[in-house]
Design a protein around this motif. Structure first.
Motif, short mmCIF file in Angstrom:
data_model
loop_
_atom_site.label_atom_id
_atom_site.label_comp_id
_atom_site.label_asym_id
_atom_site.label_seq_id
_atom_site.Cartn_x
_atom_site.Cartn_y
_atom_site.Cartn_z
N PHE A 195 49.26 31.97 58.60
CA PHE A 195 49.74 33.33 58.30
C PHE A 195 49.85 34.18 59.56
O PHE A 195 48.97 34.17 60.42
CB PHE A 195 48.79 34.03 57.32
N SER A 196 50.95 34.94 59.65
CA SER A 196 51.08 35.95 60.68
C SER A 196 52.08 36.99 60.21
O SER A 196 52.91 36.72 59.33
CB SER A 196 51.53 35.33 62.01
N ARG A 197 52.02 38.17 60.81
CA ARG A 197 52.92 39.24 60.40
C ARG A 197 53.00 40.30 61.49
O ARG A 197 52.00 40.57 62.17
CB ARG A 197 52.44 39.88 59.09
N THR A 198 54.18 40.89 61.64
CA THR A 198 54.36 42.03 62.53
C THR A 198 54.94 43.17 61.71
O THR A 198 55.96 43.00 61.03
CB THR A 198 55.28 41.69 63.70
N SER A 199 54.31 44.34 61.78
CA SER A 199 54.74 45.48 60.99
C SER A 199 54.96 46.68 61.89
O SER A 199 54.09 47.04 62.69
CB SER A 199 53.69 45.81 59.92
N ALA A 200 56.13 47.30 61.77
CA ALA A 200 56.40 48.51 62.55
C ALA A 200 55.61 49.68 62.00
O ALA A 200 55.46 49.83 60.78
CB ALA A 200 57.90 48.82 62.51
N THR A 201 55.08 50.52 62.87
CA THR A 201 54.35 51.71 62.45
C THR A 201 55.29 52.91 62.42
O THR A 201 56.48 52.80 62.73
CB THR A 201 53.18 52.00 63.41
N VAL A 202 54.75 54.06 62.07
CA VAL A 202 55.56 55.29 62.05
C VAL A 202 55.90 55.75 63.46
O VAL A 202 56.80 56.56 63.64
CB VAL A 202 54.83 56.41 61.28
N ASP A 203 55.16 55.26 64.45
CA ASP A 203 55.44 55.61 65.83
C ASP A 203 56.50 54.68 66.39
O ASP A 203 56.35 53.45 66.35
CB ASP A 203 54.17 55.51 66.69
N PRO A 204 57.59 55.21 66.93
CA PRO A 204 58.66 54.36 67.46
C PRO A 204 58.15 53.40 68.54
O PRO A 204 57.41 53.79 69.43
CB PRO A 204 59.65 55.37 68.06
N GLY B 2 46.96 60.17 57.99
CA GLY B 2 47.35 60.39 59.37
C GLY B 2 46.55 59.58 60.36
O GLY B 2 46.87 59.57 61.54
N LEU B 3 45.51 58.89 59.90
CA LEU B 3 44.69 58.08 60.79
C LEU B 3 45.01 56.61 60.59
O LEU B 3 45.23 56.15 59.46
CB LEU B 3 43.20 58.33 60.52
N ASN B 4 45.03 55.85 61.69
CA ASN B 4 45.24 54.41 61.64
C ASN B 4 46.51 54.02 60.88
O ASN B 4 46.54 53.04 60.15
CB ASN B 4 44.03 53.71 60.99
N TYR B 5 47.55 54.85 61.06
CA TYR B 5 48.87 54.59 60.49
C TYR B 5 48.88 54.62 58.95
O TYR B 5 49.82 54.11 58.34
CB TYR B 5 49.43 53.25 61.00
N ILE B 6 47.86 55.21 58.35
CA ILE B 6 47.87 55.47 56.91
C ILE B 6 48.34 56.91 56.76
O ILE B 6 47.56 57.87 56.92
CB ILE B 6 46.48 55.27 56.29
N THR B 7 49.62 57.10 56.48
CA THR B 7 50.22 58.44 56.57
C THR B 7 50.59 59.03 55.22
O THR B 7 50.85 60.23 55.14
CB THR B 7 51.47 58.40 57.45
#
Length: 855
Positions: free
Chosen positions: A86-95, A570-575
């Motif tokens: 298993f692996s995954r890459t996820s984009a965050t809210v920060d560009p 707003g913390l740790n990309y939980i927005t």
């Protein structure tokens, strides 16, 4: 590309049920987009051909170097032999910022693979050399060093196949199976029930022989010696050939067999004396067999042959050994099926007995023996003979193990054949071994492997027993701690010894053994290690799940009270609230197939979690006519609701009722959020299978005082006024508290509040917006810890929230929590009500209790 904040997720987590490495990766667009790096894919494939696909599954976002890092880190581990997928890459809210998640089987290897993947990318970007073979070899070496050995690994695999939880307690082979009072421990192939006395007896070869002889088990004659002269005298007394070995050796270390002259004996004595006291015993002719005894059964047997090579008329003995050792099945130590043949002084001496030297070229087909003893640890091989062992021989092996006191035992036998009893052929038991190696039975050189790990687990846990205790995980925005404490109380009322973790500490049987915020995985694991815990209740906060994952692989019941907007968004990309719901549902996704998720039917974000539950769902809501409740009930499923003055658990035509007047926590049903907490706890108790009489007793004996639920709507009387202490710290909690206070009569209402600096500005302001419409006076205080905020910043946000308040007529700003509490108490008159929202919970409650007691 910059990699930061690398975390090891050691339990089920936001991304997967597997253990994984999570890294935050910053890529400065457009330089990090693969399409913008000319020739990059060709260069990276030239350096690592097995890297896999470098094309994004979705065309919505271009593939970046972060995706390459993910793919490379996983592929490197796979090439090194690690079982990862298993692996995954996820984009965050920060560009340009991504979260990269890669599964690992061993944490050290996972971290190392991430570093090596970064080096690969750097080499491909700048067209630098990259030593792929060295990277994979390093990962493989690390993996072999840190993973469980074959013996311990086989037992662990057998436990996992039965659903028995396990935890490695050291970097070695000490492993715990099961939880709490159901736990068992092993050290390699030795179980916790085996005493140190039994192990000491097995180490003493002379004492072992004495005991076995007394029990009627055939053994070779011999005794300890203290010098070469005495050893030779004993050898002549009992008759050559003889065996010389350390009295307390193991794994064949220092053992020399078939000694026929003094010169050979002197050499053997020196080797054995380097390890410990020496003993000499009669050499028994025949083959060397290992019989594995587990409990009261012989479960496997193997013939062990000494290390040897076969001449080909071309290579020297030394070269033949090198060719045999090149077999990938052979390695150093015990991590592989076979061990490399040792080419040492003992081997050279054995060659001399055959008229050979290391540089001799044996004739084609000539068998050259390199040792007399047949231990796998010195390069020997094994042939499975389990199905051929005579019942009488197996019985003698069991007697030998039980005489010494070993629950798992390797009994070494020398005889001509295992087809006949020992007594008929002059064979005997030459050693009894604690913690025997299992490689020869799991992966013999010839014959079929035996499931000896299964036999050992069956000896620890009866069929159908998974070694688990009831585990209830509780999460949500509000009500977690109260619900967890109430569930723990219901367990205790049922006669179970309870371990509990929450934001106040860790408790075992009501005694606090740790303090502070203990709602994370480390505290949960500590409770599951405690031998006096029959049931566990874990408050599961968002921070611990993000930081490390869950502290358990699955739970019997998962409770989700509600999902609110003010819980660290707003913390740790939980927005967003939706992000928070996805995080909180981790416990629901890890409910046992036979377990239950207890979900709030009035919260859409919570209801949406039902489809992720492997088990069943129990919904709770005050309104029995809520559409979710009606549908669930109509389908014959479980629900808990309020009907008039009763709490009702229902399934089909079956109903169980508890009067609200008999549940002091709810104050006759007046405190609605406590009613919801009670319903959640009732449902959890139902899901675990507690008796309803015990549930009633528990609900009736649980009050809302500071002993049971400190900082959770603790109601006190102060000079004729009502004082309420609570730890609420988000807008949803403020709404619930206002609703509860509105049901209580008061001439004048005041509130004492501060704000947590790590909340969003809008969440801090919203709290006083709600309170300003419900209270006459608001006392704002600034706590000593502002959590990253500037001096006075939180106070300003709180005051801003009071602008336009419909009811509040007086606002005071005070520096210091105790000063604010004292100011509010001093202003109270009979008939007033004061809500104190404590920040430093324990010390503030203690201060408040002192003031109330002195009133």
């Amino acid at each position: 590309m910059n990699v930061s904040r690398v975390r090891a997720l050691r339990g089920p987590n936001l991304w997967t049920r597997h253990t994984a490495i999570e890294a935050v990766v910053s890529c400065a667009a457009p330089e990090c987009v693969l399409d913008n790096i000319s020739g990059f894919e060709a260069r990276v494939r030239a350096r690592f051909p097995a890297i896999g696909s470098l094309h994004a599954a979705s065309q919505q976002r271009p593939m970046s170097l972060a995706h390459v890092l993910e793919v490379a880190a996983l592929a490197l581990q796979a090439q090194a032999g690690c079982p990862v997928t298993f692996s995954r890459t996820s984009a965050t809210v920060d560009p340009g910022v991504y979260q990269v998640v890669v599964e690992y089987s061993e944490e050290e290897v996972g971290r190392q693979a991430l570093d090596l993947a970064q080096e690969l990318i750097k080499a491909a970007v700048h067209d630098l050399p990259y030593d792929l073979n060295a990277a994979i070899a390093l990962l493989h070496e690390t993996h072999e060093d840190v993973r469980l050995g074959p013996s311990t690994g086989a037992i662990v695999d057998a436990a996992a196949a039965r659903g028995i939880p396990w935890r490695r307690l050291t970097q070695g082979s000490l492993v715990q199976f099961g939880w709490g009072s159901r736990q068992r421990r092993i050290q390699a192939a030795e179980v916790d029930a085996t005493s140190a006395v039994a192990e000491a007896i097995a180490q003493d070869k002379d004492l072992t022989k004495t005991l076995l002889l007394a029990a009627g088990v055939p053994v070779p004659y011999g005794r300890p010696v203290s010098s070469v002269d005495e050893a030779w005298a004993v050898a002549l007394e009992i008759g050559l050939p003889v065996v010389v070995k350390p009295q307390d050796g193991n794994q064949g270390k220092g053992v020399t067999v078939n000694i026929v002259n003094r010169e050979h004996l002197e050499s053997a004595y020196r080797i054995a004396a380097d390890i410990g006291e020496v003993m000499v015993e009669r050499f028994l002719p025949g083959s060397d067999y290992r019989l594995l005894v587990v409990g009261d059964r012989m479960v496997a047997a193997a013939r062990r042959d000494p290390p040897q090579v076969l001449g080909d008329g071309e290579h020297t003995v030394r070269q033949l050994v090198e060719l045999v050792n090149a077999d990938p099945k052979r390695g150093d130590g015990h991590s592989t099926a076979l061990t490399k043949i040792r080419f040492d002084d003992i081997a050279v001496a054995r060659l001399g007995e055959q008229g050979l030297v290391p540089d001799s070229v044996p004739d084609k087909g000539r068998r050259v023996v390199l040792r007399n003893n047949a231990n796998l640890s010195t390069g020997g091989s094994a042939t499975d003979v389990t199905d051929s062992v005579h019942p009488e021989m197996a019985a003698r092996a069991v007697t030998a193990a039980q005489t010494v006191g070993l629950h798992i035992c390797g009994v070494d036998v020398v005889c001509e054949s295992v087809l006949r009893p020992l007594e008929e052929q002059g064979g005997g038991v030459v050693e009894v071994n604690a913690a025997p190696g299992l490689r020869m039975h799991l992966s013999p050189s010839y014959g079929k492997g035996r499931p000896v790990g299964d036999a050992m687990i069956a000896n620890l846990y009866a069929h159908g027993d998974d070694g688990r205790i009831p585990v209830v995980a509780v999460t949500g925005t509000n009500g977690k701690t109260t619900t967890a404490r109430l569930i723990a109380h219901l367990f205790s009322t049922s006669g179970l010894r309870v371990g509990m973790t929450n934001t106040d500490g860790v408790y075992v049987e009501g005694r606090q053994i740790d303090s502070g915020d203990c709602s994370g995985p480390k505290s949960a694991r500590n409770v599951l290690m405690h031998p006096d815990v029959d049931a566990a209740v874990f408050e599961t906060a968002r921070g611990g799940v993000l930081r490390e994952g869950l502290g358990f692989d699955r739970c019997q019941v998962a409770v989700v009270t509600n999902i609110g907007s003010g819980d660290h968004l707003g913390l740790n990309y939980i927005t967003t609230v939706e992000d928070l719901a996805v995080l909180k549902r981790v416990i629901v996704r890890n409910v046992a197939p036979t377990g239950f998720a207890v979900l709030n039917a009035t919260d859409p974000n919570v209801v949406a979690m039902a489809s992720n539950c492997p088990g069943e769902v129990i919904y709770f809501a005050s309104d029995r006519q809520h559409p979710v409740m009606v549908t669930h009930r109509a389908q014959g499923n479980r629900t808990v609701c309020v009907e008039g003055e009763w709490l009702v658990a229902a399934q089909g035509a079956w109903r169980e009722r508890v009067a609200l007047r008999d549940v002091p926590l709810t104050r006759n049903g007046a405190i609605r959020f406590q009613v919801e907490n009670v319903m959640a706890a009732m449902a959890a108790a139902w899901g675990v299978g507690l008796a309803w009489d015990a549930v009633r007793r528990g609900l009736a004996s649980f009050s809302g005082d500071t002993d049971n639920v400190p900082g959770r709507f603790n109601v006190m009387s102060f000079r004729g006024a009502t004082v309420i202490a609570d730890y609420g710290h988000n807008p949803d909690a403020m709404r619930a508290l206002v609703a509860a206070v509105d049901a209580m009569p008061a001439k004048r209402r005041s509130v004492v509040i501060s704000g947590a600096g790590d909340r969003r500005d809008e969440d801090i302001r919203e709290q006083t917006q709600i309170l300003g419409d419900a209270f006459d006076e608001v006392l704002l205080f600034q706590d000593a810890c502002q959590r990253g905020r500037a001096d006075g910043e939180v106070l300003k946000l709180l005051r801003d929230g009071l602008a336009g308040a419909r009811r509040c007529r007086q606002v005071d700003e005070i520096r210091g929590e105790f000063i604010a509490i004292d100011r509010a108490l001093d202003r109270l008159e009979p008939g007033d009500l004061c809500l104190i929202l404590v920040d430093q919970e324990q010390v503030s409650l203690a201060h408040l209790a002192q003031r109330v007691a002195g009133a």
